[in-house]
Design a protein around this motif. Sequence first.
Motif, PDB file in Angstrom:
ATOM      1  N   VAL A  24       0.867  -1.181   0.000  1.00 37.40           N
ATOM      2  CA  VAL A  24       0.000   0.000   0.000  1.00 37.40           C
ATOM      3  C   VAL A  24       0.904   1.232   0.000  1.00 37.40           C
ATOM      4  O   VAL A  24       1.738   1.403   0.896  1.00 37.40           O
ATOM      5  CB  VAL A  24      -0.926   0.024   1.223  1.00 37.40           C
ATOM      6  CG1 VAL A  24      -1.759   1.313   1.245  1.00 37.40           C
ATOM      7  CG2 VAL A  24      -1.831  -1.198   1.234  1.00 37.40           C
ATOM      8  N   ILE A  25       0.768   2.077  -1.018  1.00 42.64           N
ATOM      9  CA  ILE A  25       1.597   3.278  -1.157  1.00 42.64           C
ATOM     10  C   ILE A  25       0.730   4.513  -0.944  1.00 42.64           C
ATOM     11  O   ILE A  25      -0.272   4.701  -1.634  1.00 42.64           O
ATOM     12  CB  ILE A  25       2.256   3.351  -2.548  1.00 42.64           C
ATOM     13  CG1 ILE A  25       3.141   2.122  -2.788  1.00 42.64           C
ATOM     14  CG2 ILE A  25       3.079   4.631  -2.686  1.00 42.64           C
ATOM     15  CD1 ILE A  25       3.762   2.083  -4.179  1.00 42.64           C
ATOM     16  N   ASN A  26       1.134   5.336   0.015  1.00 43.70           N
ATOM     17  CA  ASN A  26       0.445   6.610   0.253  1.00 43.70           C
ATOM     18  C   ASN A  26       1.143   7.696  -0.559  1.00 43.70           C
ATOM     19  O   ASN A  26       2.247   8.121  -0.214  1.00 43.70           O
ATOM     20  CB  ASN A  26       0.455   6.959   1.740  1.00 43.70           C
ATOM     21  CG  ASN A  26      -0.280   8.266   2.036  1.00 43.70           C
ATOM     22  OD1 ASN A  26      -0.864   8.885   1.150  1.00 43.70           O
ATOM     23  ND2 ASN A  26      -0.232   8.681   3.293  1.00 43.70           N
ATOM     24  N   ALA A  27       0.499   8.142  -1.621  1.00 41.98           N
ATOM     25  CA  ALA A  27       1.109   9.149  -2.497  1.00 41.98           C
ATOM     26  C   ALA A  27       1.250  10.503  -1.811  1.00 41.98           C
ATOM     27  O   ALA A  27       1.994  11.363  -2.280  1.00 41.98           O
ATOM     28  CB  ALA A  27       0.284   9.302  -3.770  1.00 41.98           C
ATOM     29  N   PHE A  54       0.112  -4.191  -5.793  1.00 40.37           N
ATOM     30  CA  PHE A  54       0.251  -2.801  -5.369  1.00 40.37           C
ATOM     31  C   PHE A  54      -1.096  -2.090  -5.331  1.00 40.37           C
ATOM     32  O   PHE A  54      -1.951  -2.272  -6.208  1.00 40.37           O
ATOM     33  CB  PHE A  54       1.188  -2.037  -6.315  1.00 40.37           C
ATOM     34  CG  PHE A  54       2.627  -2.414  -6.184  1.00 40.37           C
ATOM     35  CD1 PHE A  54       3.486  -1.661  -5.397  1.00 40.37           C
ATOM     36  CD2 PHE A  54       3.124  -3.535  -6.840  1.00 40.37           C
ATOM     37  CE1 PHE A  54       4.814  -2.005  -5.272  1.00 40.37           C
ATOM     38  CE2 PHE A  54       4.454  -3.891  -6.713  1.00 40.37           C
ATOM     39  CZ  PHE A  54       5.303  -3.129  -5.927  1.00 40.37           C
ATOM     40  N   THR A  55      -1.261  -1.254  -4.302  1.00 42.41           N
ATOM     41  CA  THR A  55      -2.374  -0.317  -4.216  1.00 42.41           C
ATOM     42  C   THR A  55      -1.780   1.058  -3.962  1.00 42.41           C
ATOM     43  O   THR A  55      -1.137   1.271  -2.925  1.00 42.41           O
ATOM     44  CB  THR A  55      -3.341  -0.683  -3.078  1.00 42.41           C
ATOM     45  OG1 THR A  55      -3.833  -2.007  -3.268  1.00 42.41           O
ATOM     46  CG2 THR A  55      -4.501   0.302  -3.021  1.00 42.41           C
ATOM     47  N   ARG A  56      -1.938   1.972  -4.907  1.00 43.10           N
ATOM     48  CA  ARG A  56      -1.387   3.324  -4.774  1.00 43.10           C
ATOM     49  C   ARG A  56      -2.538   4.299  -4.556  1.00 43.10           C
ATOM     50  O   ARG A  56      -3.462   4.355  -5.352  1.00 43.10           O
ATOM     51  CB  ARG A  56      -0.575   3.701  -6.015  1.00 43.10           C
ATOM     52  CG  ARG A  56       0.263   4.946  -5.827  1.00 43.10           C
ATOM     53  CD  ARG A  56       1.240   5.145  -6.969  1.00 43.10           C
ATOM     54  NE  ARG A  56       0.606   5.583  -8.190  1.00 43.10           N
ATOM     55  CZ  ARG A  56       0.709   4.958  -9.351  1.00 43.10           C
ATOM     56  NH1 ARG A  56       1.425   3.862  -9.454  1.00 43.10           N
ATOM     57  NH2 ARG A  56       0.106   5.422 -10.438  1.00 43.10           N
ATOM     58  N   LEU A  57      -2.463   5.066  -3.476  1.00 41.21           N
ATOM     59  CA  LEU A  57      -3.568   5.928  -3.065  1.00 41.21           C
ATOM     60  C   LEU A  57      -3.164   7.389  -3.050  1.00 41.21           C
ATOM     61  O   LEU A  57      -2.066   7.740  -2.604  1.00 41.21           O
ATOM     62  CB  LEU A  57      -4.049   5.539  -1.658  1.00 41.21           C
ATOM     63  CG  LEU A  57      -4.515   4.084  -1.493  1.00 41.21           C
ATOM     64  CD1 LEU A  57      -4.721   3.778  -0.023  1.00 41.21           C
ATOM     65  CD2 LEU A  57      -5.796   3.845  -2.269  1.00 41.21           C
ATOM     66  N   ALA A  66      -7.889   0.284   2.430  1.00 41.17           N
ATOM     67  CA  ALA A  66      -6.848  -0.372   1.630  1.00 41.17           C
ATOM     68  C   ALA A  66      -5.950  -1.243   2.505  1.00 41.17           C
ATOM     69  O   ALA A  66      -5.574  -2.358   2.112  1.00 41.17           O
ATOM     70  CB  ALA A  66      -6.020   0.677   0.892  1.00 41.17           C
ATOM     71  N   CYS A  67      -5.602  -0.746   3.681  1.00 42.38           N
ATOM     72  CA  CYS A  67      -4.748  -1.521   4.599  1.00 42.38           C
ATOM     73  C   CYS A  67      -5.472  -2.769   5.096  1.00 42.38           C
ATOM     74  O   CYS A  67      -4.875  -3.847   5.200  1.00 42.38           O
ATOM     75  CB  CYS A  67      -4.313  -0.658   5.771  1.00 42.38           C
ATOM     76  SG  CYS A  67      -3.112   0.626   5.338  1.00 42.38           S
ATOM     77  N   MET A  92      -1.572   3.001  10.440  1.00 42.75           N
ATOM     78  CA  MET A  92      -2.791   2.363   9.943  1.00 42.75           C
ATOM     79  C   MET A  92      -2.513   0.930   9.484  1.00 42.75           C
ATOM     80  O   MET A  92      -3.306   0.017   9.736  1.00 42.75           O
ATOM     81  CB  MET A  92      -3.373   3.171   8.791  1.00 42.75           C
ATOM     82  CG  MET A  92      -3.914   4.519   9.199  1.00 42.75           C
ATOM     83  SD  MET A  92      -4.692   5.356   7.786  1.00 42.75           S
ATOM     84  CE  MET A  92      -4.899   7.007   8.465  1.00 42.75           C
ATOM     85  N   ALA A  93      -1.393   0.741   8.805  1.00 42.78           N
ATOM     86  CA  ALA A  93      -1.045  -0.590   8.330  1.00 42.78           C
ATOM     87  C   ALA A  93      -0.748  -1.527   9.497  1.00 42.78           C
ATOM     88  O   ALA A  93      -1.140  -2.702   9.478  1.00 42.78           O
ATOM     89  CB  ALA A  93       0.159  -0.513   7.394  1.00 42.78           C
ATOM     90  N   ALA A  94      -0.079  -1.012  10.521  1.00 43.11           N
ATOM     91  CA  ALA A  94       0.240  -1.834  11.695  1.00 43.11           C
ATOM     92  C   ALA A  94      -1.030  -2.296  12.399  1.00 43.11           C
ATOM     93  O   ALA A  94      -1.139  -3.459  12.817  1.00 43.11           O
ATOM     94  CB  ALA A  94       1.123  -1.049  12.654  1.00 43.11           C
ATOM     95  N   ALA A  95      -2.002  -1.399  12.539  1.00 40.63           N
ATOM     96  CA  ALA A  95      -3.262  -1.769  13.182  1.00 40.63           C
ATOM     97  C   ALA A  95      -3.957  -2.885  12.397  1.00 40.63           C
ATOM     98  O   ALA A  95      -4.487  -3.843  12.984  1.00 40.63           O
ATOM     99  CB  ALA A  95      -4.166  -0.546  13.304  1.00 40.63           C
ATOM    100  N   ALA A  96      -3.949  -2.774  11.069  1.00 39.53           N
ATOM    101  CA  ALA A  96      -4.565  -3.811  10.231  1.00 39.53           C
ATOM    102  C   ALA A  96      -3.794  -5.125  10.338  1.00 39.53           C
ATOM    103  O   ALA A  96      -4.389  -6.205  10.410  1.00 39.53           O
ATOM    104  CB  ALA A  96      -4.626  -3.340   8.784  1.00 39.53           C
TER     105      ALA A  96
END
Length: 327
Positions: A24-27, A54-57, A66-67, A92-96
């Motif tokens: 997951v990429i946070n642009a 890949f998911t680019r946001l 997304a996460c 956010m990714a860690a929580a998921a």
Amino acid sequence: MLAELSPSAAGVPTTPVRRPLHVVINAGSGEHDAQHTQAVLEEVFRAAGHPAQFTRLGDPADLPEACERAAAQAADDGGVLVAAGGDGTINMAAAAALRHGCALGVIPQGTFNYLARDHGIPLDAEAAARALVRGRPQPVQVGLVNDQVFLVNASLGLYPQVLQDREAFKARLGRRRWVAALSGLATVFRWHRRLRLDIELDGVRTVLTTTTLFVGNNRLQVEQVGLEEEVAQRTGRGRLAGVVTRPAGAWTMLWLALRGALGRLGDADQVRTFSFHELQVRVLGARRVKVATDGEVRVMAPPLRFAAAAQRLQLMMPAPEDRVPRE
């Protein structure tokens, strides 16, 4: 006897585990070009034989969903959720990852990148990707305020307002460290609120007035601002670091900020520091309060419970040869 040993235990090289990577990429993090970052990661992961999705946001509002989706996929196929972004994105990714029970990989793309720097993860995207595919998951401590995860810090009072104002400044002037410093100065001179806190620590209740309560889960950050050595050494090892400041004017707060920048905050008479496993906080006269976790500001209802979580995050750590110095 040797027949009972695994190939690695017997000294025979094993085939690297090529886990699927859900990226997951946070642009919106830092000053990096998200498309270029994705191209770099794709090349490294392809060369290492790791399948990657890949998911680019571009909109931060889409990050939680997304996460969650990427973490669920990683849990299903034994893969890794990979977060490319700043401390807020990684939070956010860690929580998921914790909810779904999968490992987390980090490609630091933020302004301060405390999590990556504390664990020796390279700040360059290509180097971080190479370290990731050669790394192994290791458990690291997670902080909680009520049910909200934080990896670096959590706070209430002045600091959440600094963060909110910083985002407004960055929207106008760009995501640079000098912009963050400038916005911080502006907030300190405008801030006049005092918090009346009822704190319960180790069974002892204390009522105090302060401008801010800061809780740290990142040993590098705690060391760099200069908290007591005993507090710093215990941070991340079953304990969190707590900091409260006595009520003070703008010039005193700036002086404290300077001491923190010089690594001498713990010596200031206006600052109280302590180490703890669990802290209960009631905000007297307030039904709702702003709480910052890893740079993201939320509104919570007191009482607040800060604690080192029982569950550990499985973080992909670089091999010794890939680690960079903590700084």
